[in-house]
Design a protein around this motif. Structure first.
Motif, PDB file in Angstrom:
ATOM      1  N   GLY A  45       0.921  -1.179   0.016  1.00 17.11           N
ATOM      2  CA  GLY A  45       0.058  -0.010   0.172  1.00 17.11           C
ATOM      3  C   GLY A  45       1.078   1.212   0.070  1.00 17.11           C
ATOM      4  N   SER A  46       0.348   2.256  -0.419  1.00 16.37           N
ATOM      5  CA  SER A  46       1.115   3.676  -0.381  1.00 16.37           C
ATOM      6  C   SER A  46       1.344   3.811   1.173  1.00 16.37           C
ATOM      7  N   GLN A  47       0.420   3.420   2.118  1.00 16.47           N
ATOM      8  CA  GLN A  47       0.525   3.765   3.248  1.00 16.47           C
ATOM      9  C   GLN A  47       1.966   3.308   3.889  1.00 16.47           C
ATOM     10  N   TYR A  70      -4.708  14.227   5.096  1.00 22.50           N
ATOM     11  CA  TYR A  70      -4.890  12.849   5.512  1.00 22.50           C
ATOM     12  C   TYR A  70      -4.654  12.348   6.692  1.00 22.50           C
ATOM     13  N   TYR A  72       4.776  17.158   3.175  1.00 20.74           N
ATOM     14  CA  TYR A  72       3.893  16.006   2.929  1.00 20.74           C
ATOM     15  C   TYR A  72       2.735  16.809   2.167  1.00 20.74           C
ATOM     16  N   ILE A  89      -0.740  16.326  -1.217  1.00 25.19           N
ATOM     17  CA  ILE A  89      -1.613  15.499  -2.006  1.00 25.19           C
ATOM     18  C   ILE A  89      -2.015  16.555  -2.836  1.00 25.19           C
ATOM     19  N   ASN A 112      -7.222  14.431  -0.123  1.00 23.93           N
ATOM     20  CA  ASN A 112      -7.813  13.990   0.970  1.00 23.93           C
ATOM     21  C   ASN A 112      -7.461  14.707   1.844  1.00 23.93           C
ATOM     22  N   ASP A 123       1.932  12.430  -2.564  1.00 18.15           N
ATOM     23  CA  ASP A 123       1.190  11.312  -2.146  1.00 18.15           C
ATOM     24  C   ASP A 123       0.148  11.471  -3.359  1.00 18.15           C
ATOM     25  N   PRO A 151      -2.611   8.965  -4.799  1.00 18.52           N
ATOM     26  CA  PRO A 151      -3.431   7.849  -4.694  1.00 18.52           C
ATOM     27  C   PRO A 151      -4.791   8.022  -5.674  1.00 18.52           C
ATOM     28  N   TYR A 152      -5.109   9.427  -5.922  1.00 23.56           N
ATOM     29  CA  TYR A 152      -6.327   9.693  -6.564  1.00 23.56           C
ATOM     30  C   TYR A 152      -6.160  10.286  -8.086  1.00 23.56           C
ATOM     31  N   SER A 207      -0.586   4.370  -5.871  1.00 26.85           N
ATOM     32  CA  SER A 207      -1.231   3.208  -5.315  1.00 26.85           C
ATOM     33  C   SER A 207      -2.048   2.689  -6.369  1.00 26.85           C
ATOM     34  N   SER A 244      -4.855   0.820  -5.004  1.00 30.09           N
ATOM     35  CA  SER A 244      -5.868   0.774  -4.141  1.00 30.09           C
ATOM     36  C   SER A 244      -7.152   1.246  -4.842  1.00 30.09           C
ATOM     37  N   LYS A 245      -6.842   2.431  -5.669  1.00 30.43           N
ATOM     38  CA  LYS A 245      -8.264   3.179  -6.134  1.00 30.43           C
ATOM     39  C   LYS A 245      -8.408   2.813  -7.278  1.00 30.43           C
ATOM     40  N   ARG A 293      -3.430  -4.460  -1.419  1.00 26.46           N
ATOM     41  CA  ARG A 293      -2.330  -3.772  -0.447  1.00 26.46           C
ATOM     42  C   ARG A 293      -1.037  -3.422  -1.491  1.00 26.46           C
TER      43      ARG A 293
HETATM   44  N1  PMP Z   1      -2.578   8.541   0.920  1.00 24.35           N
HETATM   45  C1  PMP Z   1      -3.846   9.182   0.848  1.00 24.35           C
HETATM   46  C2  PMP Z   1      -3.983  10.543   0.577  1.00 24.35           C
HETATM   47  C3  PMP Z   1      -4.918   8.163   0.748  1.00 24.35           C
HETATM   48  O1  PMP Z   1      -6.107   8.837   0.945  1.00 24.35           O
HETATM   49  C4  PMP Z   1      -4.679   6.707   1.336  1.00 24.35           C
HETATM   50  C5  PMP Z   1      -5.934   5.845   1.444  1.00 24.35           C
HETATM   51  N2  PMP Z   1      -7.086   6.300   1.515  1.00 24.35           N
HETATM   52  C6  PMP Z   1      -3.456   6.462   1.262  1.00 24.35           C
HETATM   53  C7  PMP Z   1      -2.317   7.160   1.195  1.00 24.35           C
HETATM   54  C8  PMP Z   1      -3.174   4.838   1.670  1.00 24.35           C
HETATM   55  O2  PMP Z   1      -3.534   4.217   0.628  1.00 24.35           O
HETATM   56  P1  PMP Z   1      -3.198   2.529   0.128  1.00 24.35           P
HETATM   57  O3  PMP Z   1      -2.244   2.173   1.064  1.00 24.35           O
HETATM   58  O4  PMP Z   1      -4.464   1.937   0.142  1.00 24.35           O
HETATM   59  O5  PMP Z   1      -2.312   2.629  -1.176  1.00 24.35           O
END
Ligand code: PMP
Length: 408
Positions: free
Chosen positions: A111-113, A137, A179, A181, A186, A214, A216-217, A245, A247-248, A255
């Motif tokens: 995950g990018s987390q 975030y 940091y 986005i 978000n 960051d 992800p969107y 990421s 994820s989206k 992950r």
């Molecule tokens: N960065 C931002 C801004 C997010 O909103 C999210 C998850 N909603 C993440 C990172 C983490 O995403 P993931 O680990 O699923 O890639």
């Protein structure tokens, strides 16, 4: 030792938790939001992609392919940086988006987390300053707090970071990193315009700080022209960690995320990742690589965008009917969130309790702030319901607002 002797030992308290474990508190909002999982609730609260849009069949085939090609490899340990096929596919996608990227520039992360955690371990000493957008975030704030950072907000307006304010903050605070986005942020859904991105990159180069971008969107754009990554601007090249990421655009349960960073930072991140989990799941990486080779991810993203756009529109149309005079909200060109601000005197956390009684939920904005929160703000996610359900949910929100009116 006889049992009686063991029982007679005087017990001492356990040694204390690390200070960082106590530095990140629980969240009362999370407790309220646990209620929103109830059936019947129309929830604008989650940050989840729509599960009915997952390409379940394509992914099942990709997992089969990973096993068929070499089940032993898929089930074996692999390198910390990630499997070469997936790193290559990520590098190719980044290059196609305008940022020349080699396979070696990329680390696959869980995950990018996880990339946020790796950056924090690589760069932050307790007491170091991290600059953030305000609001930002929540889990990034938690990650920086756990690393012992002092998190400082950079003043923002409707377009995001104000470059002059950033320069002032850098001179005043001597931060390690910013940091941000920049695209469909978000929680606000805002996108930082290209001119400001150029300015942020110049400021970082001139005054000396790391940039953590960051994103992800960014693939979820419904209208307007793409804005190149902050990482593409002069000054950013040797000081930006870009986080992406799957994820989206694929599915968050995989992950799978990635980190593109300059060599020295990447090396430090690889050591931190080794200590954290050795590597991201081999089978998941290989399945994603097979998916990227055999399926058209961009066509899938088009399907997702085509579904989300009318959901966003339904939310925006409904809000203009129900939010009280003096409210403000934005019209994001992509992503998953609309950010709204109620008129003077309103409190979104108090409204949430009434809203849940009306079977609709959202996230109050307060937890996303660094320093003094704005209690009038709320985040509304439009991804997990149909346009019809969204219209109904907004009508319920209107009923909650009417019931609450005058009781702030
Ligand atoms: N960065 C931002 C801004 C997010 O909103 C999210 C998850 N909603 C993440 C990172 C983490 O995403 P993931 O680990 O699923 O890639």
């Amino acid at each position: 030792m006889p049992a009686e002797a063991a029982l007679s030992v005087v017990l001492s308290p356990q040694p204390a938790f690390a200070a960082r474990a106590n530095s990140v508190g629980g969240s009362s909002v999370r407790e309220i939001l646990a209620l929103t999982a109830r059936p019947g609730i129309i929830s604008f609260a989650g940050g989840l992609p729509a599960p009915e849009l997952f390409d379940t069949e394509g992914l099942r085939i990709a997992y089969d392919a990973a096993f068929t090609a070499s089940a032993r490899r898929a089930l074996q340990y692999s390198t910390t940086e990630g499997v070469p096929e997936l790193r290559a596919a990520i590098a190719q996608r980044a290059t196609a988006r305008g940022l020349a990227t080699e396979v070696d520039d990329v680390i696959v992360t869980s995950g990018s987390q996880q990339a946020l955690t790796l950056i924090a371990s690589a760069l932050i000493e307790p007491g170091d300053v991290v600059l953030v957008e305000n609001p930002t975030y929540l889990a990034a704030l938690q990650c920086f707090a756990l690393a012992g950072a002092r998190v400082v907000a950079v003043p923002c307006d409707e377009e995001g970071i104000i470059p002059e304010a950033l320069a002032e903050a850098v001179v005043r605070e001597r931060p390690k990193l910013l940091y941000t986005i920049p695209t469909f942020q978000n929680p606000t859904g805002r996108t930082l315009p290209g001119v400001r991105r150029a300015e942020v990159a110049r400021t970082a180069a001139r005054l000396g700080l790391w940039l953590v971008e960051d994103d992800p969107y960014g693939d979820l754009r419904y209208e307007g022209a793409e804005v190149p990554w902050l990482a593409t601007h002069p000054g950013a090249e040797d000081r930006t960690a870009l986080l992406g990421s799957f994820s989206k655009i694929m599915a968050p349960g995989l992950r799978l995320g990635w980190l593109r960073a300059p060599a020295a930072l990447r090396r430090a991140a690889v050591i931190a990742k080794q200590a954290a989990d050795l590597h991201t799941s081999t089978v998941d990486q290989l399945a994603a690589a097979h998916y990227l080779a055999a399926s058209d991810l961009d066509a899938h993203v088009d399907t997702v965008r085509a579904a989300y756009r009318p959901r966003r529109d339904a939310l925006l149309a409904g809000l203009s009917d129900v939010l009280p005079a003096g409210s403000a909200w934005n019209r994001p060109e992509g992503g998953m969130f609309v950010w709204a601000r109620l008129p003077e005197g309103h409190d979104a956390t108090a409204l949430l309790k009434t809203a849940i009684a009306h079977e609709v939920a959202f996230v109050p904005g307060s937890p996303f702030f660094t320093g003094t929160p704005d209690p009038r703000t709320l985040r509304l996610s439009f991804t997990t319901h149909t346009p019809q359900e969204i219209s109904q949910g907004v009508a319920r929100l209107g009923a909650a607002l009417t019931e609450h009116g005058g009781r702030w």
